[in-house]
Design a protein around this motif. Structure first.
Motif, PDB file in Angstrom:
ATOM      1  N   SER A 208      12.090   5.759  12.638  1.00  0.00           N
ATOM      2  CA  SER A 208      13.448   5.356  13.006  1.00  0.00           C
ATOM      3  C   SER A 208      14.361   6.574  13.085  1.00  0.00           C
ATOM      4  O   SER A 208      14.274   7.489  12.266  1.00  0.00           O
ATOM      5  N   ARG A 209      15.226   6.548  14.106  1.00  0.00           N
ATOM      6  CA  ARG A 209      16.309   7.531  14.204  1.00  0.00           C
ATOM      7  C   ARG A 209      17.668   6.842  14.091  1.00  0.00           C
ATOM      8  O   ARG A 209      18.705   7.518  14.166  1.00  0.00           O
ATOM      9  N   ALA A 210      17.662   5.516  13.935  1.00  0.00           N
ATOM     10  CA  ALA A 210      18.917   4.760  13.884  1.00  0.00           C
ATOM     11  C   ALA A 210      19.263   4.287  12.481  1.00  0.00           C
ATOM     12  O   ALA A 210      20.368   3.807  12.247  1.00  0.00           O
ATOM     13  N   HIS A 211      18.342   4.409  11.545  1.00  0.00           N
ATOM     14  CA  HIS A 211      18.575   3.898  10.187  1.00  0.00           C
ATOM     15  C   HIS A 211      19.557   4.811   9.441  1.00  0.00           C
ATOM     16  O   HIS A 211      19.514   6.043   9.586  1.00  0.00           O
ATOM     17  N   PRO A 212      20.460   4.228   8.623  1.00  0.00           N
ATOM     18  CA  PRO A 212      21.394   5.058   7.843  1.00  0.00           C
ATOM     19  C   PRO A 212      20.695   6.076   6.940  1.00  0.00           C
ATOM     20  O   PRO A 212      21.216   7.169   6.706  1.00  0.00           O
ATOM     21  N   ALA A 236      26.250   4.449   3.058  1.00  0.00           N
ATOM     22  CA  ALA A 236      26.238   4.952   4.436  1.00  0.00           C
ATOM     23  C   ALA A 236      26.199   3.772   5.399  1.00  0.00           C
ATOM     24  O   ALA A 236      25.584   2.749   5.117  1.00  0.00           O
ATOM     25  N   ALA A 237      26.874   3.927   6.518  1.00  0.00           N
ATOM     26  CA  ALA A 237      26.874   2.893   7.559  1.00  0.00           C
ATOM     27  C   ALA A 237      26.888   3.594   8.908  1.00  0.00           C
ATOM     28  O   ALA A 237      27.560   4.627   9.076  1.00  0.00           O
ATOM     29  N   ALA A 244      29.665   6.963  12.476  1.00  0.00           N
ATOM     30  CA  ALA A 244      29.071   6.670  11.176  1.00  0.00           C
ATOM     31  C   ALA A 244      30.071   6.999  10.080  1.00  0.00           C
ATOM     32  O   ALA A 244      31.018   7.770  10.284  1.00  0.00           O
ATOM     33  N   LYS A 245      29.848   6.406   8.906  1.00  0.00           N
ATOM     34  CA  LYS A 245      30.657   6.691   7.728  1.00  0.00           C
ATOM     35  C   LYS A 245      29.715   6.876   6.541  1.00  0.00           C
ATOM     36  O   LYS A 245      28.743   6.131   6.403  1.00  0.00           O
ATOM     37  N   ILE A 246      30.025   7.867   5.690  1.00  0.00           N
ATOM     38  CA  ILE A 246      29.277   8.019   4.447  1.00  0.00           C
ATOM     39  C   ILE A 246      30.270   8.199   3.299  1.00  0.00           C
ATOM     40  O   ILE A 246      31.309   8.837   3.456  1.00  0.00           O
ATOM     41  N   LEU A 341      29.912  -0.407   4.648  1.00  0.00           N
ATOM     42  CA  LEU A 341      29.974   0.621   3.613  1.00  0.00           C
ATOM     43  C   LEU A 341      30.281   0.012   2.242  1.00  0.00           C
ATOM     44  O   LEU A 341      29.718   0.430   1.226  1.00  0.00           O
ATOM     45  N   THR A 342      31.148  -0.998   2.214  1.00  0.00           N
ATOM     46  CA  THR A 342      31.565  -1.623   0.952  1.00  0.00           C
ATOM     47  C   THR A 342      30.787  -2.876   0.626  1.00  0.00           C
ATOM     48  O   THR A 342      30.995  -3.470  -0.433  1.00  0.00           O
TER      49      THR A 342
END
Length: 554
Positions: A208-212, A236-237, A244-246, A341-342
Protein backbone atom coordinates in the motif's frame (compact mmCIF):
# COMPACT_ATOMS: atom_id res chain seq x y z
CA UNK A 1 16.84 -55.61 6.50
CA UNK A 2 19.41 -55.67 3.71
CA UNK A 3 20.46 -52.48 1.98
CA UNK A 4 19.78 -51.92 -1.69
CA UNK A 5 22.62 -52.60 -4.04
CA UNK A 6 23.90 -49.60 -5.97
CA UNK A 7 22.43 -49.32 -9.42
CA UNK A 8 24.33 -47.88 -12.33
CA UNK A 9 23.51 -44.17 -12.42
CA UNK A 10 21.35 -42.91 -15.25
CA UNK A 11 23.27 -39.68 -15.37
CA UNK A 12 26.73 -38.59 -14.42
CA UNK A 13 27.01 -38.31 -10.62
CA UNK A 14 28.70 -34.93 -10.70
CA UNK A 15 26.13 -33.67 -13.18
CA UNK A 16 23.19 -34.57 -10.87
CA UNK A 17 24.80 -32.86 -7.89
CA UNK A 18 25.70 -29.81 -9.98
CA UNK A 19 22.09 -29.48 -11.13
CA UNK A 20 20.84 -29.75 -7.53
CA UNK A 21 23.35 -27.10 -6.36
CA UNK A 22 22.43 -24.71 -9.18
CA UNK A 23 18.67 -24.97 -8.60
CA UNK A 24 19.05 -24.55 -4.82
CA UNK A 25 21.17 -21.41 -5.27
CA UNK A 26 18.93 -19.90 -7.93
CA UNK A 27 15.68 -20.45 -6.00
CA UNK A 28 17.27 -19.79 -2.56
CA UNK A 29 16.00 -23.05 -1.13
CA UNK A 30 17.61 -25.95 0.72
CA UNK A 31 19.60 -28.35 -1.48
CA UNK A 32 17.99 -31.32 0.33
CA UNK A 33 14.60 -30.24 -1.04
CA UNK A 34 15.96 -30.38 -4.60
CA UNK A 35 17.52 -33.82 -3.93
CA UNK A 36 14.18 -35.04 -2.55
CA UNK A 37 12.40 -33.73 -5.66
CA UNK A 38 14.86 -35.60 -7.89
CA UNK A 39 14.31 -38.82 -5.92
CA UNK A 40 10.54 -38.43 -6.28
CA UNK A 41 10.89 -37.86 -10.03
CA UNK A 42 13.10 -40.96 -10.43
CA UNK A 43 10.63 -43.04 -8.39
CA UNK A 44 7.73 -41.98 -10.61
CA UNK A 45 9.70 -42.74 -13.77
CA UNK A 46 10.63 -46.17 -12.39
CA UNK A 47 7.00 -46.95 -11.52
CA UNK A 48 6.03 -46.03 -15.08
CA UNK A 49 8.74 -48.41 -16.35
CA UNK A 50 8.23 -51.36 -13.96
CA UNK A 51 4.55 -50.89 -13.11
CA UNK A 52 2.73 -48.44 -10.84
CA UNK A 53 1.64 -51.32 -8.60
CA UNK A 54 5.19 -51.73 -7.28
CA UNK A 55 6.42 -49.92 -4.15
CA UNK A 56 9.56 -48.49 -5.71
CA UNK A 57 12.03 -46.31 -3.82
CA UNK A 58 15.00 -44.22 -5.00
CA UNK A 59 17.86 -42.72 -3.02
CA UNK A 60 20.30 -40.14 -4.32
CA UNK A 61 23.34 -39.60 -2.13
CA UNK A 62 23.80 -35.82 -1.71
CA UNK A 63 27.55 -36.25 -1.15
CA UNK A 64 28.71 -38.86 -3.66
CA UNK A 65 25.91 -38.69 -6.22
CA UNK A 66 25.29 -42.47 -5.99
CA UNK A 67 21.78 -43.46 -7.10
CA UNK A 68 20.08 -46.55 -5.69
CA UNK A 69 16.80 -47.98 -7.00
CA UNK A 70 14.81 -50.81 -5.39
CA UNK A 71 11.36 -52.09 -4.65
CA UNK A 72 10.06 -53.05 -1.20
CA UNK A 73 8.39 -56.46 -0.60
CA UNK A 74 6.61 -57.72 2.51
CA UNK A 75 7.26 -61.36 3.54
CA UNK A 76 3.90 -63.12 4.07
CA UNK A 77 2.66 -66.74 4.21
CA UNK A 78 0.37 -66.52 1.19
CA UNK A 79 0.92 -63.46 -1.02
CA UNK A 80 -2.25 -61.70 -2.22
CA UNK A 81 -0.54 -58.78 -3.95
CA UNK A 82 2.40 -60.23 -5.88
CA UNK A 83 3.72 -56.75 -6.64
CA UNK A 84 4.22 -55.85 -2.96
CA UNK A 85 4.29 -59.22 -1.20
CA UNK A 86 6.42 -62.38 -1.42
CA UNK A 87 6.38 -65.78 0.33
CA UNK A 88 9.18 -66.86 2.65
CA UNK A 89 10.88 -69.11 0.09
CA UNK A 90 11.02 -66.35 -2.52
CA UNK A 91 12.18 -63.83 0.07
CA UNK A 92 15.09 -66.01 1.18
CA UNK A 93 16.34 -66.12 -2.41
CA UNK A 94 16.73 -62.33 -2.19
CA UNK A 95 17.81 -62.18 1.43
CA UNK A 96 18.94 -65.35 3.21
CA UNK A 97 17.99 -64.28 6.73
CA UNK A 98 14.49 -63.05 5.75
CA UNK A 99 11.77 -63.91 8.27
CA UNK A 100 7.99 -63.84 8.16
CA UNK A 101 6.70 -60.25 8.49
CA UNK A 102 9.96 -58.62 7.34
CA UNK A 103 10.18 -56.01 4.62
CA UNK A 104 12.97 -56.76 2.17
CA UNK A 105 14.42 -54.87 -0.75
CA UNK A 106 14.70 -56.11 -4.31
CA UNK A 107 17.40 -54.12 -6.18
CA UNK A 108 16.32 -52.89 -9.60
CA UNK A 109 18.45 -52.20 -12.68
CA UNK A 110 18.81 -48.62 -13.86
CA UNK A 111 16.22 -47.12 -16.15
CA UNK A 112 16.66 -45.13 -19.29
CA UNK A 113 14.53 -41.95 -19.36
CA UNK A 114 12.51 -41.73 -22.53
CA UNK A 115 11.16 -38.39 -23.78
CA UNK A 116 7.83 -38.71 -21.93
CA UNK A 117 9.41 -40.02 -18.72
CA UNK A 118 12.01 -37.24 -18.76
CA UNK A 119 9.28 -34.61 -19.25
CA UNK A 120 7.23 -36.05 -16.39
CA UNK A 121 10.29 -36.11 -14.13
CA UNK A 122 11.03 -32.52 -15.04
CA UNK A 123 7.48 -31.47 -14.11
CA UNK A 124 7.72 -33.24 -10.74
CA UNK A 125 10.98 -31.48 -9.92
CA UNK A 126 9.64 -28.08 -11.04
CA UNK A 127 6.49 -28.50 -8.93
CA UNK A 128 8.36 -29.48 -5.78
CA UNK A 129 10.88 -26.69 -6.21
CA UNK A 130 8.05 -24.20 -6.85
CA UNK A 131 6.22 -25.32 -3.69
CA UNK A 132 9.42 -25.00 -1.65
CA UNK A 133 10.07 -21.55 -3.11
CA UNK A 134 6.54 -20.39 -2.20
CA UNK A 135 6.92 -21.67 1.35
CA UNK A 136 10.26 -19.88 1.65
CA UNK A 137 8.68 -16.63 0.42
CA UNK A 138 5.81 -16.90 2.90
CA UNK A 139 8.14 -17.60 5.83
CA UNK A 140 10.33 -14.65 4.83
CA UNK A 141 7.51 -12.08 4.59
CA UNK A 142 4.79 -13.32 6.98
CA UNK A 143 6.15 -11.33 9.95
CA UNK A 144 7.05 -8.19 8.02
CA UNK A 145 3.62 -6.52 7.87
CA UNK A 146 4.00 -2.81 8.57
CA UNK A 147 7.47 -2.51 7.01
CA UNK A 148 8.31 -0.20 4.12
CA UNK A 149 9.95 -2.07 1.26
CA UNK A 150 11.48 -0.97 -2.04
CA UNK A 151 10.90 -2.82 -5.29
CA UNK A 152 10.80 -2.44 -9.06
CA UNK A 153 7.55 -2.18 -11.02
CA UNK A 154 7.31 -5.42 -13.00
CA UNK A 155 3.97 -4.97 -14.74
CA UNK A 156 0.59 -3.27 -14.46
CA UNK A 157 -2.49 -5.53 -14.72
CA UNK A 158 -6.05 -4.18 -14.69
CA UNK A 159 -4.91 -1.15 -12.73
CA UNK A 160 -3.04 -3.24 -10.13
CA UNK A 161 0.72 -2.74 -9.90
CA UNK A 162 2.90 -5.85 -9.57
CA UNK A 163 6.21 -5.09 -7.84
CA UNK A 164 9.34 -7.23 -7.97
CA UNK A 165 10.68 -7.40 -4.39
CA UNK A 166 13.77 -9.41 -5.30
CA UNK A 167 12.84 -12.75 -3.75
CA UNK A 168 9.09 -12.40 -4.26
CA UNK A 169 6.40 -10.34 -5.92
CA UNK A 170 4.01 -7.90 -4.25
CA UNK A 171 0.88 -6.23 -5.56
CA UNK A 172 -0.44 -2.72 -4.99
CA UNK A 173 -4.17 -2.92 -5.58
CA UNK A 174 -5.89 0.00 -7.25
CA UNK A 175 -7.51 1.22 -4.01
CA UNK A 176 -4.10 1.26 -2.26
CA UNK A 177 -2.41 3.44 -4.86
CA UNK A 178 -2.03 7.21 -4.75
CA UNK A 179 -4.64 8.62 -7.17
CA UNK A 180 -3.31 10.03 -10.42
CA UNK A 181 0.18 8.67 -9.74
CA UNK A 182 1.85 7.59 -12.99
CA UNK A 183 3.73 4.30 -12.61
CA UNK A 184 5.84 2.78 -15.37
CA UNK A 185 7.46 -0.61 -15.73
CA UNK A 186 11.01 -0.44 -14.39
CA UNK A 187 10.34 2.37 -11.88
CA UNK A 188 11.69 1.90 -8.36
CA UNK A 189 8.86 2.27 -5.86
CA UNK A 190 8.45 2.23 -2.08
CA UNK A 191 5.37 0.80 -0.38
CA UNK A 192 4.10 -0.49 2.94
CA UNK A 193 3.66 -4.25 3.41
CA UNK A 194 -0.03 -4.27 4.32
CA UNK A 195 -0.51 -8.01 4.83
CA UNK A 196 0.78 -11.38 3.66
CA UNK A 197 -1.61 -14.24 3.01
CA UNK A 198 -0.97 -17.88 2.10
CA UNK A 199 -3.01 -18.92 -0.94
CA UNK A 200 -3.10 -21.90 -3.30
CA UNK A 201 -1.23 -20.03 -6.03
CA UNK A 202 1.46 -18.99 -3.57
CA UNK A 203 1.93 -16.29 -0.95
CA UNK A 204 0.22 -13.01 -1.80
CA UNK A 205 2.03 -9.91 -0.55
CA UNK A 206 -0.29 -6.92 -0.52
CA UNK A 207 1.36 -3.49 -0.57
CA UNK A 208 0.00 0.00 0.00
CA UNK A 209 1.01 3.57 -0.74
CA UNK A 210 -2.29 5.06 0.47
CA UNK A 211 -2.36 3.78 4.06
CA UNK A 212 -1.67 6.34 6.85
CA UNK A 213 0.99 4.01 8.29
CA UNK A 214 3.00 4.41 5.06
CA UNK A 215 3.28 8.14 5.77
CA UNK A 216 4.24 7.41 9.40
CA UNK A 217 7.05 5.10 8.28
CA UNK A 218 8.33 7.69 5.80
CA UNK A 219 8.53 10.29 8.57
CA UNK A 220 10.39 7.76 10.74
CA UNK A 221 12.97 7.41 7.94
CA UNK A 222 13.35 11.17 7.48
CA UNK A 223 13.15 12.32 11.12
CA UNK A 224 15.76 10.72 13.42
CA UNK A 225 13.84 11.82 16.53
CA UNK A 226 10.85 9.72 15.45
CA UNK A 227 13.05 6.72 14.71
CA UNK A 228 14.67 7.07 18.16
CA UNK A 229 11.28 7.39 19.90
CA UNK A 230 11.83 10.93 21.15
CA UNK A 231 8.96 12.16 18.98
CA UNK A 232 5.86 9.99 18.49
CA UNK A 233 3.19 10.19 15.81
CA UNK A 234 0.02 9.63 17.88
CA UNK A 235 -2.52 9.90 15.05
CA UNK A 236 -2.57 10.18 11.27
CA UNK A 237 -5.24 10.69 8.62
CA UNK A 238 -4.86 10.83 4.84
CA UNK A 239 -6.74 11.76 1.72
CA UNK A 240 -4.13 10.04 -0.53
CA UNK A 241 -2.53 12.29 -3.10
CA UNK A 242 -4.27 15.40 -1.80
CA UNK A 243 -3.89 16.19 1.90
CA UNK A 244 -2.95 14.61 5.21
CA UNK A 245 -2.78 15.45 8.91
CA UNK A 246 -0.56 13.98 11.62
CA UNK A 247 -0.62 14.60 15.35
CA UNK A 248 2.83 14.53 16.99
CA UNK A 249 4.09 14.73 20.56
CA UNK A 250 7.59 15.08 22.00
CA UNK A 251 8.76 13.06 24.99
CA UNK A 252 11.59 15.56 25.46
CA UNK A 253 10.45 19.00 26.55
CA UNK A 254 13.41 20.66 24.86
CA UNK A 255 12.44 19.43 21.38
CA UNK A 256 9.61 20.98 19.36
CA UNK A 257 7.84 18.05 17.65
CA UNK A 258 6.37 20.13 14.83
CA UNK A 259 9.66 21.89 14.07
CA UNK A 260 11.61 18.61 14.12
CA UNK A 261 9.19 17.03 11.61
CA UNK A 262 9.30 20.08 9.33
CA UNK A 263 13.12 20.27 9.37
CA UNK A 264 15.43 23.02 8.28
CA UNK A 265 13.63 25.07 5.60
CA UNK A 266 11.08 22.25 5.39
CA UNK A 267 13.62 19.71 4.10
CA UNK A 268 12.28 16.75 6.10
CA UNK A 269 8.61 17.18 5.37
CA UNK A 270 9.33 17.99 1.72
CA UNK A 271 11.08 14.65 1.30
CA UNK A 272 7.90 12.92 2.46
CA UNK A 273 5.69 15.21 0.33
CA UNK A 274 7.70 14.35 -2.79
CA UNK A 275 7.40 10.61 -2.10
CA UNK A 276 3.62 11.06 -1.71
CA UNK A 277 3.31 12.90 -5.04
CA UNK A 278 2.83 16.40 -3.62
CA UNK A 279 0.39 15.46 -0.85
CA UNK A 280 0.03 18.47 1.51
CA UNK A 281 0.75 17.48 5.12
CA UNK A 282 -0.47 19.40 8.17
CA UNK A 283 1.71 18.67 11.20
CA UNK A 284 -0.12 19.53 14.43
CA UNK A 285 0.76 19.10 18.11
CA UNK A 286 -1.09 16.22 19.75
CA UNK A 287 -2.86 16.83 23.07
CA UNK A 288 -4.48 14.53 25.62
CA UNK A 289 -7.24 17.12 25.95
CA UNK A 290 -9.64 16.20 23.15
CA UNK A 291 -11.04 19.72 22.79
CA UNK A 292 -7.53 21.16 22.33
CA UNK A 293 -6.64 18.44 19.84
CA UNK A 294 -9.80 19.13 17.83
CA UNK A 295 -8.98 22.84 17.71
CA UNK A 296 -5.46 21.98 16.48
CA UNK A 297 -6.81 19.43 14.02
CA UNK A 298 -9.10 21.96 12.30
CA UNK A 299 -6.23 24.31 11.55
CA UNK A 300 -5.92 26.65 9.72
CA UNK A 301 -9.52 27.53 10.72
CA UNK A 302 -10.16 29.44 13.96
CA UNK A 303 -12.50 27.75 16.46
CA UNK A 304 -14.74 29.69 18.88
CA UNK A 305 -16.09 26.88 21.01
CA UNK A 306 -16.02 23.07 21.31
CA UNK A 307 -18.77 20.96 22.88
CA UNK A 308 -17.98 17.25 23.39
CA UNK A 309 -20.59 14.49 23.74
CA UNK A 310 -18.50 11.59 25.05
CA UNK A 311 -21.36 9.06 25.02
CA UNK A 312 -22.03 9.59 21.32
CA UNK A 313 -18.34 10.24 20.43
CA UNK A 314 -19.62 13.40 18.83
CA UNK A 315 -18.01 16.86 18.85
CA UNK A 316 -19.82 20.08 18.06
CA UNK A 317 -17.48 22.84 16.89
CA UNK A 318 -18.57 26.45 16.62
CA UNK A 319 -16.62 28.73 14.27
CA UNK A 320 -17.03 32.38 13.22
CA UNK A 321 -19.16 32.86 10.11
CA UNK A 322 -16.15 33.84 7.98
CA UNK A 323 -14.26 30.67 9.02
CA UNK A 324 -16.93 28.17 8.02
CA UNK A 325 -15.67 27.31 4.55
CA UNK A 326 -12.08 27.11 5.81
CA UNK A 327 -13.06 24.76 8.65
CA UNK A 328 -14.99 22.48 6.33
CA UNK A 329 -12.41 22.54 3.57
CA UNK A 330 -12.84 21.67 -0.07
CA UNK A 331 -15.52 18.99 -0.36
CA UNK A 332 -15.43 18.58 3.42
CA UNK A 333 -11.79 17.47 3.35
CA UNK A 334 -10.51 19.46 6.34
CA UNK A 335 -13.25 18.41 8.76
CA UNK A 336 -13.19 14.82 7.46
CA UNK A 337 -9.46 14.47 8.15
CA UNK A 338 -9.86 16.10 11.57
CA UNK A 339 -12.65 13.63 12.33
CA UNK A 340 -10.44 10.67 11.37
CA UNK A 341 -7.58 12.12 13.39
CA UNK A 342 -9.69 12.39 16.58
CA UNK A 343 -11.79 9.23 15.95
CA UNK A 344 -14.91 11.31 16.59
CA UNK A 345 -17.70 12.75 14.52
CA UNK A 346 -17.31 16.51 14.17
CA UNK A 347 -20.23 18.80 13.38
CA UNK A 348 -19.30 22.32 12.25
CA UNK A 349 -21.70 25.14 13.11
CA UNK A 350 -21.40 28.86 12.68
CA UNK A 351 -22.05 31.08 15.70
CA UNK A 352 -25.42 32.01 14.21
CA UNK A 353 -26.30 28.32 13.73
CA UNK A 354 -25.21 27.50 17.28
CA UNK A 355 -27.26 30.39 18.72
CA UNK A 356 -30.32 29.28 16.75
CA UNK A 357 -29.87 25.69 17.91
CA UNK A 358 -29.51 26.72 21.56
CA UNK A 359 -32.65 28.85 21.36
CA UNK A 360 -34.62 26.03 19.73
CA UNK A 361 -33.47 23.52 22.37
CA UNK A 362 -34.25 26.05 25.15
CA UNK A 363 -37.81 26.51 23.89
CA UNK A 364 -38.39 22.76 23.39
CA UNK A 365 -37.15 21.86 26.87
CA UNK A 366 -39.07 24.68 28.52
CA UNK A 367 -42.30 23.56 26.84
CA UNK A 368 -41.62 19.95 27.88
CA UNK A 369 -41.15 20.93 31.55
CA UNK A 370 -44.29 23.12 31.42
CA UNK A 371 -46.38 20.26 30.08
CA UNK A 372 -44.94 17.35 32.07
CA UNK A 373 -44.40 19.11 35.43
CA UNK A 374 -47.46 21.39 35.16
CA UNK A 375 -45.44 24.51 36.05
CA UNK A 376 -45.48 28.03 34.66
CA UNK A 377 -43.19 29.24 31.89
CA UNK A 378 -40.86 31.12 34.27
CA UNK A 379 -40.08 28.07 36.42
CA UNK A 380 -39.66 25.85 33.37
CA UNK A 381 -37.19 28.29 31.82
CA UNK A 382 -35.35 28.55 35.14
CA UNK A 383 -34.80 24.78 35.20
CA UNK A 384 -33.49 24.81 31.63
CA UNK A 385 -31.22 27.75 32.37
CA UNK A 386 -29.74 25.79 35.30
CA UNK A 387 -28.79 22.96 32.94
CA UNK A 388 -31.66 20.47 33.40
CA UNK A 389 -32.43 18.77 30.08
CA UNK A 390 -34.73 15.84 30.96
CA UNK A 391 -37.31 14.60 33.45
CA UNK A 392 -34.87 11.94 34.65
CA UNK A 393 -32.43 14.61 35.76
CA UNK A 394 -35.11 16.44 37.73
CA UNK A 395 -36.42 13.23 39.32
CA UNK A 396 -33.14 11.61 40.33
CA UNK A 397 -30.63 14.38 41.13
CA UNK A 398 -30.00 15.09 44.83
CA UNK A 399 -32.74 17.31 46.19
CA UNK A 400 -30.33 20.05 47.28
CA UNK A 401 -29.26 20.62 43.65
CA UNK A 402 -32.77 21.87 42.95
CA UNK A 403 -33.40 23.66 46.29
CA UNK A 404 -30.10 25.53 45.93
CA UNK A 405 -31.42 27.32 42.81
CA UNK A 406 -32.21 30.92 43.63
CA UNK A 407 -35.93 31.37 44.27
CA UNK A 408 -36.59 27.70 45.08
CA UNK A 409 -36.77 25.98 48.46
CA UNK A 410 -36.91 22.39 49.75
CA UNK A 411 -40.70 22.12 49.44
CA UNK A 412 -40.65 23.22 45.82
CA UNK A 413 -37.76 20.84 45.12
CA UNK A 414 -39.68 17.90 46.62
CA UNK A 415 -42.79 18.81 44.65
CA UNK A 416 -40.85 19.09 41.38
CA UNK A 417 -39.19 15.71 41.93
CA UNK A 418 -42.55 14.14 42.81
CA UNK A 419 -44.15 15.53 39.65
CA UNK A 420 -41.17 14.42 37.54
CA UNK A 421 -41.51 10.89 38.95
CA UNK A 422 -45.24 10.84 38.18
CA UNK A 423 -44.58 12.11 34.65
CA UNK A 424 -42.02 9.35 34.10
CA UNK A 425 -44.52 6.77 35.34
CA UNK A 426 -47.14 8.12 32.91
CA UNK A 427 -44.63 7.87 30.08
CA UNK A 428 -43.72 4.33 31.11
CA UNK A 429 -47.39 3.29 31.27
CA UNK A 430 -48.14 4.81 27.88
CA UNK A 431 -45.07 3.11 26.41
CA UNK A 432 -46.13 -0.21 28.01
CA UNK A 433 -49.55 0.00 26.35
CA UNK A 434 -47.96 0.87 23.02
CA UNK A 435 -45.49 -1.99 23.41
CA UNK A 436 -48.25 -4.50 24.09
CA UNK A 437 -50.22 -3.12 21.18
CA UNK A 438 -47.22 -3.90 18.97
CA UNK A 439 -47.26 -7.49 20.23
CA UNK A 440 -43.96 -7.34 22.14
CA UNK A 441 -43.91 -10.15 24.73
CA UNK A 442 -43.75 -9.34 28.46
CA UNK A 443 -40.65 -11.55 28.74
CA UNK A 444 -38.63 -8.82 27.02
CA UNK A 445 -39.54 -6.40 29.83
CA UNK A 446 -37.50 -8.55 32.26
CA UNK A 447 -34.27 -8.02 30.28
CA UNK A 448 -31.65 -5.81 31.97
CA UNK A 449 -31.15 -2.17 30.88
CA UNK A 450 -34.29 -2.13 28.67
CA UNK A 451 -37.01 0.46 29.31
CA UNK A 452 -40.57 0.37 27.98
CA UNK A 453 -39.68 3.01 25.41
CA UNK A 454 -36.78 0.88 24.21
CA UNK A 455 -39.16 -2.08 23.90
CA UNK A 456 -41.48 0.06 21.76
CA UNK A 457 -38.53 0.83 19.48
CA UNK A 458 -37.69 -2.89 19.32
CA UNK A 459 -41.31 -3.72 18.52
CA UNK A 460 -41.36 -1.23 15.65
CA UNK A 461 -38.22 -2.94 14.32
CA UNK A 462 -39.95 -6.35 14.41
CA UNK A 463 -38.21 -7.63 17.56
CA UNK A 464 -41.10 -9.04 19.60
CA UNK A 465 -39.92 -12.27 21.25
CA UNK A 466 -36.93 -13.46 23.25
CA UNK A 467 -35.77 -15.48 20.25
CA UNK A 468 -35.96 -12.38 18.03
CA UNK A 469 -33.78 -10.49 20.49
CA UNK A 470 -31.41 -13.41 21.03
CA UNK A 471 -30.77 -13.70 17.29
CA UNK A 472 -29.33 -10.17 17.18
CA UNK A 473 -25.65 -9.36 17.38
CA UNK A 474 -24.53 -6.71 19.86
CA UNK A 475 -23.69 -4.19 17.15
CA UNK A 476 -27.11 -4.69 15.53
CA UNK A 477 -28.66 -3.68 18.84
CA UNK A 478 -26.55 -0.79 20.17
CA UNK A 479 -23.94 0.20 17.56
CA UNK A 480 -23.48 3.97 17.47
CA UNK A 481 -24.29 5.83 14.30
CA UNK A 482 -21.22 6.28 12.14
CA UNK A 483 -21.53 9.09 9.68
CA UNK A 484 -19.29 11.45 7.79
CA UNK A 485 -18.97 14.89 9.38
CA UNK A 486 -21.75 17.25 8.35
CA UNK A 487 -21.84 21.02 8.47
CA UNK A 488 -24.96 21.11 10.63
CA UNK A 489 -26.02 18.68 13.30
CA UNK A 490 -29.66 19.03 12.14
CA UNK A 491 -28.89 18.01 8.54
CA UNK A 492 -31.12 15.25 7.11
CA UNK A 493 -30.19 11.73 8.13
CA UNK A 494 -28.93 9.64 5.26
CA UNK A 495 -29.31 5.84 4.89
CA UNK A 496 -25.66 5.24 5.83
CA UNK A 497 -26.17 7.19 9.10
CA UNK A 498 -28.25 4.36 10.61
CA UNK A 499 -26.73 2.58 13.60
CA UNK A 500 -28.08 -0.18 15.88
CA UNK A 501 -31.79 -0.44 16.69
CA UNK A 502 -31.26 1.18 20.12
CA UNK A 503 -28.41 3.49 19.07
CA UNK A 504 -30.34 6.59 20.22
CA UNK A 505 -30.56 5.41 23.85
CA UNK A 506 -26.87 5.56 24.76
CA UNK A 507 -26.42 1.91 25.73
CA UNK A 508 -22.80 0.75 25.83
CA UNK A 509 -21.48 -2.35 24.07
CA UNK A 510 -21.17 -4.08 27.46
CA UNK A 511 -24.80 -3.35 28.29
CA UNK A 512 -25.89 -4.50 24.83
CA UNK A 513 -23.96 -7.73 25.31
CA UNK A 514 -25.67 -8.30 28.69
CA UNK A 515 -29.08 -7.86 27.05
CA UNK A 516 -28.27 -10.34 24.28
CA UNK A 517 -26.87 -12.96 26.68
CA UNK A 518 -29.89 -12.60 29.00
CA UNK A 519 -32.19 -13.17 26.01
CA UNK A 520 -30.24 -16.31 25.06
CA UNK A 521 -30.32 -17.75 28.58
CA UNK A 522 -33.50 -19.75 27.89
CA UNK A 523 -31.73 -21.56 25.06
CA UNK A 524 -29.22 -23.05 27.49
CA UNK A 525 -31.97 -23.84 30.01
CA UNK A 526 -33.84 -25.79 27.32
CA UNK A 527 -30.67 -27.72 26.44
CA UNK A 528 -30.01 -28.54 30.10
CA UNK A 529 -33.60 -29.71 30.58
CA UNK A 530 -33.36 -31.90 27.46
CA UNK A 531 -30.08 -33.44 28.63
CA UNK A 532 -31.50 -34.02 32.11
CA UNK A 533 -34.56 -35.73 30.63
CA UNK A 534 -32.37 -38.07 28.63
CA UNK A 535 -30.38 -39.04 31.72
CA UNK A 536 -33.53 -39.75 33.72
CA UNK A 537 -35.05 -42.10 31.14
CA UNK A 538 -35.46 -45.68 32.45
CA UNK A 539 -33.10 -48.23 30.87
CA UNK A 540 -34.57 -50.70 28.40
CA UNK A 541 -35.75 -53.98 29.97
CA UNK A 542 -35.74 -57.49 28.65
CA UNK A 543 -38.68 -59.93 28.61
CA UNK A 544 -38.13 -60.80 32.30
CA UNK A 545 -38.43 -57.16 33.33
CA UNK A 546 -34.73 -56.84 34.18
CA UNK A 547 -32.57 -54.00 32.96
CA UNK A 548 -30.74 -55.01 29.80
CA UNK A 549 -27.01 -54.41 29.64
CA UNK A 550 -25.89 -51.72 27.20
CA UNK A 551 -22.94 -53.89 26.18
CA UNK A 552 -22.94 -57.54 25.24
CA UNK A 553 -20.97 -59.86 27.58
CA UNK A 554 -17.46 -60.61 26.55
Amino acid sequence: MATAAPAAPTANKAELLAIADAVAREKLIDKDIVIEAMEDAIQRAARARYGAENDIRAKLDATTGDLRLWRVLEVVEEPEDHFKQVDLKGAQKLQKDAQMGDFIVDPLPPIEFGRIAAQAAKQVIFQKVRDAERERQYEEFKDRSGEVITGVVKRVEFGHVVVDLGRAEGVIRRDQQIPREMVRVGDRIRALILRVSREARGPQIFLSRAHPDFMKKLFAQEVPEIYDGIIEIKAAARDPGSRAKIGVISHDGSIDPVGACVGMKGSRVQAVVQELQGEKIDIIPWSEDLATFVVNGLQPATVSRVVIDEEESRIEVVVPDDQLSLAIGRRGQNVRLASQLTSSQIDILTEADASEKRQREFVERSEMFQTELDVDETLAQLLVAEGFTSLEEVAYVPEDEISSIEGLDEDIAKELQSRAGEALERREAAAREERRGLGVEDDLATMPHLTEQMLVTLGKAGIKTLDDLADLATDELVQKKRVEPRRRSDAPTRPEDKGGILSDYGLTDEQGNEVIMAARAHWFEDEDASASGSENEEPAKDDKGEAADAESPE
